[in-house]
Structure formats: structure tokens, C-alpha cells
Scaffold this motif. Structure first.
Motif, mmCIF file in Angstrom:
data_model
loop_
_atom_site.group_PDB
_atom_site.id
_atom_site.type_symbol
_atom_site.label_atom_id
_atom_site.label_comp_id
_atom_site.label_asym_id
_atom_site.label_seq_id
_atom_site.Cartn_x
_atom_site.Cartn_y
_atom_site.Cartn_z
ATOM 1 N N LEU A 80 61.517 47.173 -3.261
ATOM 2 C CA LEU A 80 61.426 46.693 -4.641
ATOM 3 C C LEU A 80 60.161 47.212 -5.316
ATOM 4 O O LEU A 80 60.178 47.562 -6.502
ATOM 5 N N VAL A 81 59.050 47.258 -4.569
ATOM 6 C CA VAL A 81 57.815 47.788 -5.149
ATOM 7 C C VAL A 81 58.030 49.223 -5.614
ATOM 8 O O VAL A 81 57.662 49.605 -6.732
ATOM 9 N N ILE A 82 58.689 50.028 -4.768
ATOM 10 C CA ILE A 82 58.954 51.421 -5.157
ATOM 11 C C ILE A 82 59.893 51.459 -6.355
ATOM 12 O O ILE A 82 59.662 52.197 -7.334
ATOM 13 N N GLY A 83 60.965 50.642 -6.305
ATOM 14 C CA GLY A 83 61.941 50.666 -7.398
ATOM 15 C C GLY A 83 61.316 50.270 -8.725
ATOM 16 O O GLY A 83 61.530 50.937 -9.751
ATOM 17 N N PHE A 85 58.154 50.374 -9.541
ATOM 18 C CA PHE A 85 57.173 51.370 -9.977
ATOM 19 C C PHE A 85 57.862 52.589 -10.578
ATOM 20 O O PHE A 85 57.394 53.165 -11.553
ATOM 21 N N ARG A 86 59.006 52.980 -10.021
ATOM 22 C CA ARG A 86 59.726 54.143 -10.547
ATOM 23 C C ARG A 86 60.232 53.891 -11.947
ATOM 24 O O ARG A 86 60.184 54.770 -12.811
ATOM 25 N N THR A 87 60.782 52.690 -12.198
ATOM 26 C CA THR A 87 61.392 52.459 -13.507
ATOM 27 C C THR A 87 60.386 51.981 -14.539
ATOM 28 O O THR A 87 60.537 52.270 -15.719
ATOM 29 N N ASP A 91 52.750 47.819 -11.097
ATOM 30 C CA ASP A 91 52.409 47.358 -9.758
ATOM 31 C C ASP A 91 51.852 45.939 -9.781
ATOM 32 O O ASP A 91 51.410 45.432 -8.781
#
Lengths: 101, 205
Positions: A80-83, A85-87, A91
Motif C-alpha cells: 500500500l505504501v508503494i501504491g 506513493f505511485r499515485t 508518504d
């Protein structure tokens, strides 16, 4: 007596985890708070298994389940952190305020 | 000092240091250090578990957390606002509420732990807890064990779906693509004709 003190230690770990999960702004730090809560729960389960549960194997099984929960929490948390941050390039929790009513 | 006494002293030192390390997690400026303080807390709890005869679980906990906290430290460096703690800054919100909730949680759980009357049935020193756990995992409780395994598999698939470059629902900047009317038509902006329906294969009626 030892059992009581171990349960107090696990309560302290859980309390610190609650504090961290509620007070931190960064997603990964919130995950650390959740992990600390599970840490306390695991210590309490093992302490009760060893000193009050007569070492029944099912008591250890409970701890295995808590470990599974921990792994699931960590894997999905990182995803979820990656998702997010991508959209949203976010953070921190405050960066996602748009959904507030 | 006899061996049980020594084990008791070690247990208190480890229990105390697990709490201190847990507290340091949220008190250090460097978020990478916070990850390793959390690892220290887990290692202390794992060692307490070993002293409590749950040797397998304690060592698995240490092993698992060593890997996880290394990943966490890498995440801190990759994403987070203040990974090395070079400029001290406050990273907390709703501090009073959080403190009160933490103290209340601790006080409530500690009260239950001290006040409740648990039966005094310690684990038999002659027993083999690790062997018993193995028998349990691959015997009576195999279904639970298998369910945990399948849960972890589903988690891995879900984590890949969420963290993948397209995300779960595609790129937010491109807007959503309406589903095609023809169920056989390719869906979405970047969908390719699948070998079942497109191309020059011999599947046409």
C-alpha cells in the motif's frame, strides 16, 4: 508472579504500539506501531502457554497464527505504501486529506 | 546462581530491554534507527520466548523480523521524509490523544494481567515443545496450518497487484476506461488482443 510481570511487559509493548500507531504521521512508522502491538500479543500468548497452559501444543499454534497476521500486515502495508506513493506521491497521512468529509 | 535463577534474571533483563527498545522506536530522529530499535525489541521478545521453552517460535520470530526490519529500513531510505534524522523535526500528530490511548491500553491490559487468576500450570520441563508443535502443525491442526499458507499466498498475489506499476485500477492520471460492451473485445487503454480472440489464429467461427 513471573507470569504477571510478563503480562505487564506485554501490556507495555502493546501500549507503546497504540501510542505509535496513533501519533505517527509516516505510513511505515504507523506499521511499526501495529507490529509492536502484535509483538505484545505474541509475548502474552507465549507467556500464558508456558506458565498457565501446561504447554499445550495448540497454544504455540496461536502464536504461529499471530506471526502469519504479522507477515500479512507487513506485506500488504509495504504494497500500500508503494501504491499510494505511485499515485499520490504521498508518504504521510496528512497528504491524503482530500477524502475528509 | 542456579540455572533457573539465571534464566529468570535473563528474562527480566530481556523483557525490560524489549520495552525500552520499543519506546526508542518512536523517540529517535532517524527512521532507519527506528527500524533497528524495533528489531531489537523483537529480538528481546524472541529470546524471552526461547527462555519460556518456545524455542522454535522464538528463533523463527528473530529470523523473520531480521528480514522484515531490513526491508523496513530500505523503505525508510527510499520513501520517507526524514530517513537519517539529519534535521530534527516533529513527525507526530494528535500527540495528547495518542499518549492517553497508549497509557489507557497499557493500564487496562496490565490490570487484567495482574488481577486475573490464571491457573499455575507451567510447561513440563521434560516435554519437547518443538516436536509437539511439529506434530500439531502436520497432524490435528494441519487445516489451520494450510490455511495460513494459502493466506500468505493470497497476500503475495494481492501485494503484487497493489504495488504493480499499473496499480489495482490502472493509472489515476489517465482516468477510468469504461468496460467494453462486447465482452470479447479487449478492455482498457493498454489491453492487447489476447491470443484467444485476436490475431490470425484459427479461432474465428
Amino acid at each position: 508472579m513471573e507470569l504477571q510481570l510478563l503480562l505487564v511487559v506485554s501490556a507495555a509493548l502493546f501500549g507503546i504500539g497504540v501510542y505509535g500507531a496513533l501519533s505517527q504521521q509516516t505510513f511505515v512508522m504507523i506499521m511499526m506501531g501495529i507490529e509492536l502491538m502484535l509483538n505484545g500479543a505474541m509475548l502474552a500468548a507465549v507467556a500464558l502457554w508456558a506458565m498457565s497452559g501446561a504447554g499445550a501444543p495448540k497454544g504455540q499454534l496461536l502464536t504461529v497464527i499471530v506471526m502469519t497476521v504479522m507477515a500479512v500486515e507487513a506485506a500488504l502495508g509495504f504494497a500500500l505504501v508503494i501504491g499510494i506513493f505511485r499515485t499520490r506521491q504521498a508518504d504521510m497521512t496528512e497528504m491524503l486529506e482530500q477524502l475528509k468529509g | 546462581m542456579s540455572r533457573p535463577e539465571l534464566a529468570g534474571v535473563a528474562m527480566w533483563i530481556l523483557g525490560g530491554s524489549s520495552v525500552v527498545a520499543a519506546w526508542r522506536v518512536f523517540r529517535t530522529d532517524s527512521m532507519v534507527r527506528a527500524a533497528y530499535w524495533l528489531l531489537a525489541s523483537f529480538v528481546a521478545v524472541g529470546m524471552v520466548m526461547v527462555l519460556l521453552q518456545a524455542r522454535f517460535l522464538g528463533l523463527v520470530l528473530v529470523l523473520m523480523m531480521a528480514g522484515e526490519m531490513t526491508i523496513m529500513a530500505a523503505f525508510m531510505v527510499m520513501f520517507m521524509m526524514n530517513p537519517a534524522g539529519l534535521n530534527p523535526m516533529s513527525m507526530v500528530h494528535q500527540h495528547t490523544t495518542a499518549k492517553v490511548a497508549g497509557v489507557v491500553a497499557f493500564a487496562g491490559l496490565a490490570f487484567v494481567g495482574v488481577a486475573a487468576d490464571f491457573p499455575d500450570r507451567p510447561v513440563d520441563a521434560a516435554s519437547e515443545p518443538t516436536a509437539e508443535l511439529g506434530e500439531e502443525l502436520l497432524g490435528d491442526s494441519m487445516l489451520i496450518f494450510e490455511t495460513a499458507g494459502v493466506t500468505l499466498l493470497a497476500t503475495m498475489i494481492g501485494a503484487i497487484a497493489i504495488a504493480g506499476k499499473r496499480g489495482r485500477f490502472g493509472n489515476a492520471q489517465e482516468g477510468s476506461a469504461p468496460p467494453p460492451v462486447d465482452p470479447d473485445a479487449p478492455a482498457g487503454p493498454d489491453a492487447r488482443p489476447s491470443p484467444m480472440h485476436g490475431g490470425h489464429g484459427g479461432m474465428h467461427h
